[in-house]
Structures are given as structure tokens and as C-alpha cells.
Design an enzyme around this catalytic site. Structure first.
Site, PDB file in Angstrom:
ATOM      1  N   GLU A 163       7.786  -0.511   1.073  1.00  9.91           N
ATOM      2  CA  GLU A 163       7.736   0.869   1.547  1.00  9.91           C
ATOM      3  C   GLU A 163       8.838   1.223   2.536  1.00  9.91           C
ATOM      4  O   GLU A 163       8.627   1.935   3.507  1.00  9.91           O
ATOM      5  CB  GLU A 163       6.353   1.163   2.147  1.00  9.91           C
ATOM      6  CG  GLU A 163       5.266   1.080   1.098  1.00  9.91           C
ATOM      7  CD  GLU A 163       3.868   1.213   1.663  1.00  9.91           C
ATOM      8  OE1 GLU A 163       2.981   1.661   0.913  1.00  9.91           O
ATOM      9  OE2 GLU A 163       3.631   0.861   2.829  1.00  9.91           O
TER      10      GLU A 163
ATOM     11  N   ARG B 281       0.834  -1.182   0.000  1.00  8.89           N
ATOM     12  CA  ARG B 281       0.000   0.000   0.000  1.00  8.89           C
ATOM     13  C   ARG B 281       0.877   1.243   0.000  1.00  8.89           C
ATOM     14  O   ARG B 281       1.929   1.287   0.614  1.00  8.89           O
ATOM     15  CB  ARG B 281      -0.959   0.043   1.179  1.00  8.89           C
ATOM     16  CG  ARG B 281      -0.245   0.030   2.530  1.00  8.89           C
ATOM     17  CD  ARG B 281      -0.020  -1.376   3.044  1.00  8.89           C
ATOM     18  NE  ARG B 281       0.704  -1.323   4.305  1.00  8.89           N
ATOM     19  CZ  ARG B 281       1.618  -2.222   4.646  1.00  8.89           C
ATOM     20  NH1 ARG B 281       1.929  -3.184   3.840  1.00  8.89           N
ATOM     21  NH2 ARG B 281       2.205  -2.157   5.796  1.00  8.89           N
TER      22      ARG B 281
END
Length: 543
Positions: free
Chosen positions: A349, A2
Site C-alpha cells: 500500500e 489490507r
């Protein structure tokens, strides 16, 4: 995984209440409000054979329907503990609604519901089954217990939806005549649950497991650690859970699983033939750990606990020896609790970790996973380093992901890295359906029901060989989700579609026929107490 999370305005309580009203206390699947007493009803026809979700590989209709009656027995093979356990499970589903005793017996007989394991039936593989229904019996045959269990889910869906009720209903209980022969397309048919952003209890996780089992999902990917909370007790680093697990998004109380509770989740999942894949996210998404132990930080200073929703700001200190002692201890303890083959190490991330440090970290951590007998799974950023032999990369990119990134993942697949396909703009169940959805995020766009179903995992990533695709997974992140009602509303009706992409042959994938089969699931969800999004794209039953 995400990117670009943004805090969203809280939806109005009244709006949520009107959309998400379900039985808040419902536990395992089947725990629904008491249904009405049996009433007279018009004669019912059996559900056409194979009109289920996921679509079976082959269904041949014909012959008389089988009727479950007060005289029906569930027959299992003498001495087969697994068949007996599955028979007891089936009886537990059927008894409340039918009102019949349905004894589970190993007495021989050609009538009733028969569950048989044929160990030499190679055509059925590890998870396939054959269901045959006629006027005398309905028989489910499989080579392995998992296939027998999946066949029972098919039998369940062939029965009227009210079979899911927890009080007696009016029959008849018919299974259409004919034969289903069914094996899965992919061995990895996963669902992911984020218990880190918001904590979910053992009972809530069990409820979700039961919902997954109905659609033949076989992997439960549990996201156990992130910036906002550490959710599993680790004896060698106890503050991870007691302090790092003490909060969640928005500042709530958080929580964590004791080792006994985690083992109970693993046991329960196994009883539904799901393998738990634990994820310990690293080197980023680690603020809960960094806040718990100052020595894990490069400057030796523990940051405060974090309750927001930004990503990519945290990192383990790649150049400290204690970092790898920490990883070794955690992996050792998690691996000892997890009988499954896989351990997910996150890896996405890592914006505050340099590329060189990221590569060095992964080169040290992957052998630790192997040391404790597990196979590495990581988000597709793992391919920025060198994935270990046998590792799986979980691709979560979107149509907007850059060509270079897609090419890097495809090249790793060509070199032997297996792929789990989880495009965020197709399979992320926390994405809003439309701009008006009161829950969820929208950084990957809006994901309506057709968009989540109408694509092919085998050809999704350009340049990746089809044989590298090991399966598909539907992640459910919990930044905005904190109750079982929230999970249900975002997972249904999209989850069954992703499950079908994983199970059914590509030749069966057709939106126009799928949406009709999907719509027919709605009364079953009603009976099970599952509150769902009534997409205008689906021809839901009237009333």
C-alpha cells in the site's frame, strides 16, 4: 495486507458486552475463573484417538486407554534440559485440574507419561512426533524439542476439556489407546498480531501465544509499526517510541515495548516453540515515524500524529540519505533483539510512493536486512521490485485481485521467491463473520468459519508452483480491536482452521468432518476463558 479501510460505526456497548463477555483479567492461557469443586459424574469415554485440531497425519486406534492417576509420573530423559522444560510445562497444565502431584522425573521406568527425544529418528523431522498410548503409559517421541512440544499439545487435546481448568475437577483422565504419527505439511504456520493500530501489553501477547501454541502455530508475526503507532524502543531514534508510540486508533494512550519487554515476548514465544517475526512496515505505513522525526520527510516538516484508519498516504523520503541511515539503525537494533531468521519489511500500500521510487527503495533496503543476518519477508507487493534471494512474499490478495497482480506474484514464485499464503477473504481474522458482527472490517467480504477453512493453500494462487508455498498465516489487524476479548472473539473459531491448513495433510481437509472436531473444541475454550463466535455453521455442543 489490507486495502480500502473505512471507518465503521462503533458497535453498541451493550451488544459488545453480550457477545464478548469473558474474564477481562485473564492472563496466560489457563488463567480462567475458578471452576466448581469435583462432583460425581457419569463414566466418561476417552476422546477417540486423532479427533483433535489440527488433524494428525495418521492415527491408528487400538488397545487399552491410559489413565492418569495420583501415581502418574512424567518421565523425561536424564540430562535433556529441553525435555525437562516441556515436562514441567505439561505438569503445569495438568496439576491444577487433576489435583495430582505428577512429579517430573528422569528416573527410568516404562509407566506414566514419557517424553523422549530420539535425535536419529529422521522420519519425524524438525517438528513431528509419535504418540503411543496403552494401559501402562502414554509416550511422546520426537527428534527435536519442537516436535515433543507439539506432541504434548496433542496429548492435551486427547484429554477431557476440563483439564484446562485452574481448579480441581472430577476425572477420569483417559487417553485413548493407539498410535499417532504426525508431521506438519508446512514449515511456516503463522499468526500475525497488529499491535500498532491498538497497543497490546506483554501479558496480552503472551495470552495469544498460548492460544496459538495449542494449535501448533510456529510463527508469531508482530506488526510493530504503522501510521498510528511505533511499538518498539529504538535507542538510536528514541522519539519513535516515546512520541510515535504515544497514541493509537481513536486517540488512546498507545504504548510501546522496551527492549527488555520485547525480549521477554521473544523468550516466551520460544518457550512455546514459536519464532517471532518482527515487522517494521516501510516505505508506507510510516506516519508515526515521520511525525517523530521531521528530517525523514521530504519537505523536512513533521506531520501530526495520526489516529484514523486510512492507508497509503505516508511514505519515507526515498531520495534522502538519512532515510537509509534510519532504516539501517532500526534494522540493526531489531535484528539484534530477534534470534529468529526473518525480518518483515512490509512494503504494501505504498500509494504515495512512485513505482520507480518503490523499486529503488526496496533495492537499497533488502541488502540492509541481509547485512544484519536476516531473511527478508514482505507483503506480496515486494514482487513489484526484485525480491532478494531467499526472500518470502506474503500474498494477501483475494478472489477479486486482478489477474496481472496474481501472475506477477506467481512469476516471482517460479523464479525462487517463497510464498506465505494469507488471502484476506480467507485468513484475515479481523474480517467480520457476517454483517451483524459487532467488530472487525468487511472490505474483503464476510468470512464465515467454513470459508476460512475450506480451501487449499497449495493450489490457491494460479500458476505458482506448489513447492514455492512455504506455508500459511492468519493476520489479525486491530483497527477495531483493543482487548483480549476482542482478539479471542475474532480469532476463534477461525484460527484453528487456518492452523489445520498449515499442519495437516491436504487429504485430511474435509469440512464435514472438521466442523465436528472443531465443535468439540468449544468446552476447552470455555475452560480456558476464550470467548468465541458461535457460528451457525458449526454443530456446537448443547448447553
Amino acid at each position: 495486507m489490507r486495502t480500502h479501510h473505512r471507518s465503521l460505526p462503533r458497535p453498541a456497548a451493550a451488544l459488545l458486552g453480550s457477545l464478548l463477555l469473558v474474564a477481562a483479567g485473564a492472563g496466560a492461557l489457563g488463567a480462567v475463573p475458578a471452576a466448581a469443586s469435583p462432583t460425581a459424574s457419569a463414566p466418561a469415554a476417552a476422546t477417540p484417538l486423532g479427533q483433535i485440531v489440527p488433524a494428525p497425519a495418521k492415527a491408528t486406534a487400538g488397545g487399552s486407554a491410559y489413565r492418569i492417576t495420583a501415581a502418574t509420573r512424567i518421565r523425561v530423559e536424564d540430562g535433556s534440559r529441553e525435555a525437562r522444560r516441556i515436562g514441567d510445562y505439561l505438569a503445569g497444565v495438568l496439576r491444577p485440574s487433576t489435583g495430582y502431584k505428577l512429579p517430573v522425573t528422569d528416573a527410568e521406568g516404562r509407566d506414566g507419561i514419557r517424553l523422549e527425544l530420539h535425535r536419529k529418528d529422521g522420519e519425524l523431522g524438525a517438528e513431528g512426533y509419535r504418540l503411543t498410548s496403552d494401559g501402562r503409559s502414554v509416550t511422546v517421541v520426537a527428534r527435536e524439542a519442537a516436535g515433543l512440544f507439539h506432541g504434548v499439545q496433542t496429548l492435551r487435546q486427547q484429554l477431557p476439556a476440563k483439564v484446562e481448568a485452574d481448579s480441581r475437577q472430577a476425572g477420569p483422565w483417559l487417553v485413548a489407546g493407539g498410535t499417532i504419527e504426525d508431521t506438519p505439511r508446512y514449515a511456516w504456520r503463522g499468526a500475525h498480531l497488529d499491535v500498532s493500530r491498538h497497543f497490546f501489553t506483554v501479558g496480552q501477547v503472551k495470552r495469544y501465544i498460548d492460544e496459538l501454541a495449542l494449535y501448533k502455530v510456529n510463527k508469531l508475526h508482530l506488526h510493530l509499526s504503522d501510521d498510528q503507532g511505533w511499538r518498539l524502543a529504538i535507542d538510536s531514534w528514541p522519539r519513535l517510541a516515546t512520541y510515535g508510540g504515544s497514541t493509537q486508533v481513536g486517540g488512546g494512550a498507545g504504548g510501546y515495548y522496551t527492549k527488555a519487554q520485547y525480549k521477554e515476548i521473544v523468550r516466551y514465544a520460544a518457550s512455546r516453540y514459536l519464532e517471532v517475526v518482527p515487522e517494521i512496515d516501510m516505505p508506507s505505513h510510516t506516519n508515526a515515524a515521520l511525525a517523530s522525526y521531521a528530517e525523514l520527510n521530504c519537505d523536512g516538516v513533521a506531520p501530526p500524529l495520526y489516529t484514523g484508519t486510512e492507508v497509503g498516504f505516508s511514505s519515507l523520503c526515498v531520495n534522502k540519505d538519512i532515510t537509509y541511515k534510519f532504516v539501517d539503525d532500526v534494522v540493526r537494533e531489531v535484528a539484534a533483539l530477534t534470534p529468529g531468521r526473518y525480518l518483515h519489511i512490509g512494503g504494501d500500500e505504498a500509494h504515495s510512493t512512485s513505482h520507480e521510487d518503490y523499486v529503488a527503495f526496496m533495492n537499497k533496503v533488502q541488502p540492509i536486512v541481509a547485512k544484519y543476518g536476516k531473511t527478508v519477508v514482505g507483503w506480496h507487493q515486494l514482487t513489484e521490485a526484485t525480491p532478494a534471494k531467499g526472500a518470502l512474499a506474503q500474498y494477501w490478495g483475494t478472489e477479486g485481485t486482478g489477474a496481472a497482480e496474481k501472475a506477477r506474484v506467481a512469476e516471482a514464485a517460479k523464479n525462487g521467491t517463497g510464498l506465505i499464503i494469507s488471502p484476506a477473504d480467507r485468513t484475515y481474522l479481523d474480517m467480520k463473520y457476517t454483517k451483524d458482527t459487532p467488530l472487525g472490517l468487511s472490505w474483503a467480504g464476510y468470512v464465515e468459519v467454513r470459508r476460512s477453512y475450506d480451501w487449499d493453500p497449495g493450489t490457491y494462487l494460479p500458476g505458482a508452483p506448489s513447492e514455492a508455498v512455504k506455508g500459511v498465516e492468519a493476520p489479525l489487524w486491530s483497527e477495531t480491536l483493543s482487548t483480549s476479548a476482542h482478539l479471542d472473539y475474532m480469532a476463534f473459531p477461525r484460527l484453528p482452521g487456518v492452523a489445520e491448513l498449515g499442519w495437516s495433510p491436504a487429504a485430511t481437509h474435509d469440512w464435514d468432518t472438521y466442523k465436528v472436531r472443531l465443535a468439540a473444541q468449544a468446552p476447552r475454550w470455555d475452560a480456558l476463558g476464550i470467548g468465541y463466535y458461535k457460528s451457525p455453521q458449526v454443530p456446537w455442543p448443547a448447553g
